[in-house]
Write a protein that holds these residues in place. Structure first.
Motif, mmCIF file in Angstrom:
data_model
loop_
_atom_site.group_PDB
_atom_site.id
_atom_site.type_symbol
_atom_site.label_atom_id
_atom_site.label_comp_id
_atom_site.label_asym_id
_atom_site.label_seq_id
_atom_site.Cartn_x
_atom_site.Cartn_y
_atom_site.Cartn_z
ATOM 1 N N UNK A 22 -8.657 8.350 40.971
ATOM 2 C CA UNK A 22 -8.393 9.760 41.264
ATOM 3 C C UNK A 22 -7.466 10.377 40.229
ATOM 4 N N UNK A 23 -6.444 9.618 39.790
ATOM 5 C CA UNK A 23 -5.565 10.114 38.719
ATOM 6 C C UNK A 23 -6.381 10.418 37.469
ATOM 7 N N UNK A 24 -7.248 9.506 37.094
ATOM 8 C CA UNK A 24 -8.084 9.702 35.907
ATOM 9 C C UNK A 24 -8.908 10.970 36.045
ATOM 10 N N UNK A 25 -9.540 11.160 37.181
ATOM 11 C CA UNK A 25 -10.345 12.364 37.411
ATOM 12 C C UNK A 25 -9.496 13.624 37.350
ATOM 13 N N UNK A 26 -8.334 13.592 37.962
ATOM 14 C CA UNK A 26 -7.473 14.776 38.009
ATOM 15 C C UNK A 26 -6.882 15.121 36.638
ATOM 16 N N UNK A 27 -6.547 14.110 35.856
ATOM 17 C CA UNK A 27 -6.033 14.341 34.505
ATOM 18 C C UNK A 27 -7.132 14.972 33.646
ATOM 19 N N UNK A 105 -1.438 6.632 30.402
ATOM 20 C CA UNK A 105 -1.241 7.168 31.750
ATOM 21 C C UNK A 105 -0.203 6.317 32.456
ATOM 22 N N UNK A 106 0.798 6.989 32.985
ATOM 23 C CA UNK A 106 1.820 6.351 33.815
ATOM 24 C C UNK A 106 1.776 7.011 35.181
ATOM 25 N N UNK A 107 2.706 6.649 36.024
ATOM 26 C CA UNK A 107 2.675 7.155 37.392
ATOM 27 C C UNK A 107 2.814 8.673 37.475
ATOM 28 N N UNK A 108 3.635 9.245 36.614
ATOM 29 C CA UNK A 108 3.902 10.687 36.663
ATOM 30 C C UNK A 108 3.563 11.420 35.374
ATOM 31 N N UNK A 109 3.161 10.705 34.330
ATOM 32 C CA UNK A 109 2.888 11.342 33.047
ATOM 33 C C UNK A 109 1.617 10.778 32.417
ATOM 34 N N UNK A 110 0.991 11.618 31.611
ATOM 35 C CA UNK A 110 -0.194 11.190 30.860
ATOM 36 C C UNK A 110 -0.197 11.888 29.509
ATOM 37 N N UNK A 111 -0.740 11.211 28.517
ATOM 38 C CA UNK A 111 -0.961 11.791 27.196
ATOM 39 C C UNK A 111 -2.462 11.789 26.938
ATOM 40 N N UNK A 112 -2.974 12.952 26.537
ATOM 41 C CA UNK A 112 -4.414 13.132 26.361
ATOM 42 C C UNK A 112 -4.664 13.785 25.014
ATOM 43 N N UNK A 122 -3.121 17.712 21.499
ATOM 44 C CA UNK A 122 -2.471 16.587 22.144
ATOM 45 C C UNK A 122 -1.720 17.158 23.330
ATOM 46 N N UNK A 123 -2.025 16.662 24.512
ATOM 47 C CA UNK A 123 -1.452 17.223 25.734
ATOM 48 C C UNK A 123 -0.584 16.197 26.454
ATOM 49 N N UNK A 124 0.508 16.681 27.010
ATOM 50 C CA UNK A 124 1.289 15.916 27.974
ATOM 51 C C UNK A 124 1.009 16.547 29.329
ATOM 52 N N UNK A 125 0.620 15.720 30.246
ATOM 53 C CA UNK A 125 0.255 16.192 31.577
ATOM 54 C C UNK A 125 1.145 15.468 32.580
ATOM 55 N N UNK A 126 1.727 16.223 33.499
ATOM 56 C CA UNK A 126 2.659 15.652 34.475
ATOM 57 C C UNK A 126 2.071 15.766 35.883
ATOM 58 N N UNK A 127 2.425 14.769 36.687
ATOM 59 C CA UNK A 127 2.043 14.805 38.099
ATOM 60 C C UNK A 127 3.257 15.313 38.864
ATOM 61 N N UNK A 128 3.103 16.518 39.394
ATOM 62 C CA UNK A 128 4.214 17.152 40.092
ATOM 63 C C UNK A 128 3.693 17.664 41.433
ATOM 64 N N UNK A 129 4.369 17.279 42.482
ATOM 65 C CA UNK A 129 3.944 17.627 43.843
ATOM 66 C C UNK A 129 2.487 17.226 44.091
ATOM 67 N N UNK A 130 2.114 16.066 43.538
ATOM 68 C CA UNK A 130 0.784 15.517 43.765
ATOM 69 C C UNK A 130 -0.320 16.084 42.898
ATOM 70 N N UNK A 131 0.012 17.024 41.972
ATOM 71 C CA UNK A 131 -1.007 17.634 41.117
ATOM 72 C C UNK A 131 -0.692 17.368 39.650
ATOM 73 N N UNK A 133 -0.630 18.620 35.959
ATOM 74 C CA UNK A 133 -0.524 19.909 35.265
ATOM 75 C C UNK A 133 -0.134 19.684 33.806
ATOM 76 N N UNK A 134 -0.721 20.467 32.919
ATOM 77 C CA UNK A 134 -0.385 20.400 31.494
ATOM 78 C C UNK A 134 0.978 21.041 31.296
ATOM 79 N N UNK A 135 1.886 20.301 30.655
ATOM 80 C CA UNK A 135 3.235 20.828 30.425
ATOM 81 C C UNK A 135 3.545 21.013 28.939
ATOM 82 N N UNK A 136 2.876 20.255 28.064
ATOM 83 C CA UNK A 136 3.062 20.390 26.615
ATOM 84 C C UNK A 136 1.717 20.278 25.924
ATOM 85 N N UNK A 137 1.548 21.074 24.873
ATOM 86 C CA UNK A 137 0.378 20.956 24.007
ATOM 87 C C UNK A 137 0.868 21.070 22.567
#
Length: 148
Positions: A22-27, A105-112, A122-131, A133-137
């Motif tokens: 599910x994390x993979x799909x959501x990222x 991919x880690x528990x709360x962060x991902x690099x894509x 290059x994106x940094x994506x964070x898991x915040x409140x269960x979702x 979200x892209x936070x850096x590009x």
């Protein structure tokens, strides 16, 4: 006396995180929403993918001063861009490229890495409140001469 339990404790003292399907799909969903909102103008889709404090950066060259500078766009700019950039449908090929590579991919962060037609993001994506979200590009054109 040797402590034979030490290796056991070292092995099990680390917190291992297994990326869930599910994390993979959501990222991937967040990263694809970012590019697809530009392909087919959709500010709501863009907004759904971004953390409100998202920053998008690249390096450009000021020709007059002959100095590099960092340009910054924020979530608000990207939402407006999604609404206006491809309004005539002429900014992308009929079947635009959108290749994703999950770099980490880690528990709360991902690099894509997103490879699009004219650029790489290059994106940094964070898991915040269960979702997720892209936070850096950080991006650049494939043709670096476009940065001048």
């Amino acid at each position: 006396m040797k402590n034979y339990l030490l290796p056991f404790f070292l092995i099990f003292s680390f917190n291992f995180y297994a990326q869930t399907a599910q994390d993979t799909l959501d990222i991937k969903k967040a990263a694809l929403a970012y590019i697809e909102a530009q392909h087919n103008p959709n500010p709501k889709l863009m907004e759904s993918a971004l953390h409100p404090r998202m920053v998008k950066r690249s390096v450009f060259r000021n020709k007059i001063a002959q100095k590099d500078f960092v340009s910054e766009f924020f979530a608000e700019n990207m939402i407006i861009l999604a609404e206006t950039y491809n309004i005539k449908g002429d900014k992308f090929p009929k079947n635009p490229r959108k290749e994703l590579k999950l770099l980490d991919v880690s528990e709360k962060t991902a690099s894509v890495k997103l490879i699009a037609d004219a650029w790489i993001d290059y994106m940094h994506i964070v898991k915040i409140n269960g979702e997720w979200k892209i936070i850096n590009v950080l991006w650049q054109y494939n043709d670096v001469l476009q940065h001048e």
